[in-house]
Design an enzyme around this catalytic site. Structure first.
Site, mmCIF file in Angstrom:
data_model
loop_
_atom_site.group_PDB
_atom_site.id
_atom_site.type_symbol
_atom_site.label_atom_id
_atom_site.label_comp_id
_atom_site.label_asym_id
_atom_site.label_seq_id
_atom_site.Cartn_x
_atom_site.Cartn_y
_atom_site.Cartn_z
ATOM 1 N N CYS A 288 -2.440 7.867 8.299
ATOM 2 C CA CYS A 288 -2.964 7.579 9.007
ATOM 3 C C CYS A 288 -2.065 7.238 10.047
ATOM 4 O O CYS A 288 -1.467 8.739 10.632
ATOM 5 C CB CYS A 288 -3.153 5.956 8.947
ATOM 6 S SG CYS A 288 -4.225 5.504 10.074
ATOM 7 N N HIS B 153 -7.609 5.870 4.311
ATOM 8 C CA HIS B 153 -6.541 4.801 3.348
ATOM 9 C C HIS B 153 -7.416 4.632 2.110
ATOM 10 O O HIS B 153 -8.440 4.468 2.148
ATOM 11 C CB HIS B 153 -6.902 3.437 4.444
ATOM 12 C CG HIS B 153 -6.364 3.300 6.035
ATOM 13 N ND1 HIS B 153 -4.533 3.136 5.842
ATOM 14 C CD2 HIS B 153 -6.130 3.806 6.759
ATOM 15 C CE1 HIS B 153 -4.217 3.220 7.064
ATOM 16 N NE2 HIS B 153 -5.137 3.434 7.673
#
Length: 494
Positions: free
Chosen positions: A340, A437
């Site tokens: 991310c 994630h």
């Protein structure tokens, strides 16, 4: 409910507040939720307001604190934004994103935090009402401490909520910090008497050693406060096997494996529970590197984690000298994975012309991937099932980010989500990045990914490890506290 010979109400609500932050409120609520679930009682967790950078994504694309996601798992429930209707995500020391009912609605600076009650309290009470109608018992977690009486006027997380909703409170003190007698007695002293009247009793948490050594101190708290004590809870040694919410929980000893994975603790590190399944692997040694400490030279892999402020934490990374350590690691042939915000840092630059994540501007990235990121107002917030490009194995994860990343290295994606490429990789495969994630919770993917690195994976399912630890936590509480008396405080709330 912890004692089949004891008759307890099967409907009601109870709130656990703490004398301090990190007093163990989250784990106490988690344990009570699992105890009630094991007794066949319909139970749900609730936290009116949370401030955390670790969050989870609900099935309908909302966002809640990671602790409430774990508490929902303890209850055997699908995630709901009603479990945590207000989530504050700090993106600097003075500013936080405000998420209400799972969606970002505004940002507040520190001087305007007093407005949170006007902005959000109706949503808090409405979410709580929906849970009461749906479940027999609701276990509520406070935030910070009710002793912060300077915040009482606009409080929606502790006594402001308890008084408005009529929910009785049990106060948890943290003996590991020291001064627990002063914590509990002092909380009563500074509180408004009507607030203090909501407290039905206390527990002492995180005791190390022979609990009987605190018997005199325990009786002194009872004498000075007049509150009922429900017991002293010893330190739960396996708490590290459960997903953590607060960065304070990252200060733990490295695991013991041979393959060394290193992760710098960025100032706005988020969703760092991505790494928990790796830490549980016998073949992996995971080291979380605090500020002011160089990245270890014997690292095999450096993971740049998620962050709430990519450009801010890129500057923080450079201020620690971690960029120099990272370049040296790459020159030695070491691998790098960015997740991310960490993925965004690996590119050539990050552009935020309208200041969606802080002051408007553009920063040069680390230049380890030929990609570039431009921030945009729309937040990607969704659960995904992806296919890992290198091994073809399935990844069950979620996306939670702003910004779009493009560039030549995206031609070598990390994964495919419904056929759409995600992430990027360098030509030699040593540097990779992804927006996914939660990727390592999938045992098959984690095993295949470790095999790429020449490692074997342990036989234990990560999800089963979490389930077993939740049961062990519930057993721990039932062994050491008078859970029946504690839960008997749960009051029917209209």
């Amino acid at each position: 409910m912890a004692d089949t010979n004891t008759s307890l109400p099967v409907k009601g609500c109870l709130m656990i507040q703490g004398t301090t932050s990190d007093a163990g409120k989250s784990l106490c609520v988690t344990a009570l939720c699992r105890i009630l679930k094991r007794k066949g009682i319909s139970v749900a967790p609730f936290k009116p307001q949370n401030m955390a950078l670790n969050s989870a994504v609900t099935a309908d694309g909302g966002e809640i604190g990671r602790a409430q996601a774990l508490q929902a798992e303890a209850c055997g429930l699908e995630l709901s934004t009603d479990f945590n209707p207000v989530l504050l995500k700090p993106n600097s020391d003075m500013r936080s994103q405000v998420i209400i009912n799972g969606k970002a609605v505004s940002e507040l600076d520190a001087r305007r935090f007093g407005n949170i009650k006007e902005l959000a309290f109706d949503h808090v009470l409405a979410a709580f009402q929906r849970l009461k109608e749906q479940y027999d018992v609701v276990i509520v977690e406070g935030a910070g401490s009710p002793a912060e009486v300077n915040l009482r006027r606009n409080d929606i997380a502790n006594m402001g909520f308890a008084r408005a909703a009529g929910v009785p409170v049990v106060l948890a003190g943290d003996i590991n910090r020291g001064g627990v007698i002063a914590q509990i007695v002092g909380t009563q002293v500074v509180m408004d008497p009507q607030d203090a009247a909501m407290i039905t009793g206390f527990l002492v948490n995180k005791f190390r050693g022979d609990v009987s050594l605190f018997d005199d101190g325990y009786r002194e708290i009872e004498r000075r406060t007049g509150w009922t004590g429900f017991g002293t809870l010893p330190w739960f040694a396996n708490a590290h096997l459960l997903p953590a919410e607060d960065a304070v929980d990252l200060s733990r000893a490295p695991s013991d494996g041979g393959f060394h994975i290193v992760c710098p603790m960025l100032s706005r590190i988020s969703n760092f529970d991505d790494l928990d399944p790796l830490a549980a692997e016998a073949s992996v040694r995971l080291t979380m590197v605090p500020p002011g400490t160089p990245l270890p030279a014997d690292a095999d892999l450096v993971i740049l984690p998620g962050t709430k402020s990519t450009r801010g934490d890129l500057a923080f990374l450079r201020a620690q000298g971690w960029d120099i350590d990272l370049y040296a690691h790459v020159r030695r042939g070491g691998a790098v994975l960015g997740i991310c915000g960490g993925y965004q840092m690996l590119g050539r630059f990050i552009e935020d012309p309208q200041g969606f994540e802080g002051p408007a501007g553009r920063e040069e990235g680390l230049g380890l991937l030929d990609v570039e990121t431009r921030m945009a107002p729309d937040k990607t917030l969704t659960r995904v099932t992806a296919d890992h490009a290198a091994t073809g194995t399935q990844i069950d994860g979620y996306e939670i980010h702003i910004g779009q990343t493009v560039g030549a290295d995206c031609a070598t994606p990390f994964a495919h989500i419904n056929g759409t490429p995600d992430g990027a990789g360098s030509r030699d495969g040593k540097i990779t990045g992804t927006y996914l994630h939660g990727l390592f919770t999938n045992d098959s993917f984690r095993s295949a990914w470790l095999a790429q690195l020449g490692l074997g994976a342990g036989p234990t399912s990560y999800s089963q490890t979490v389930e077993d630890t939740l049961d062990a936590l519930a057993d721990h509480m039932e062994t050491h506290l008078d859970v029946s008396a504690l839960l008997a405080c749960a009051a029917p709330v209209a």
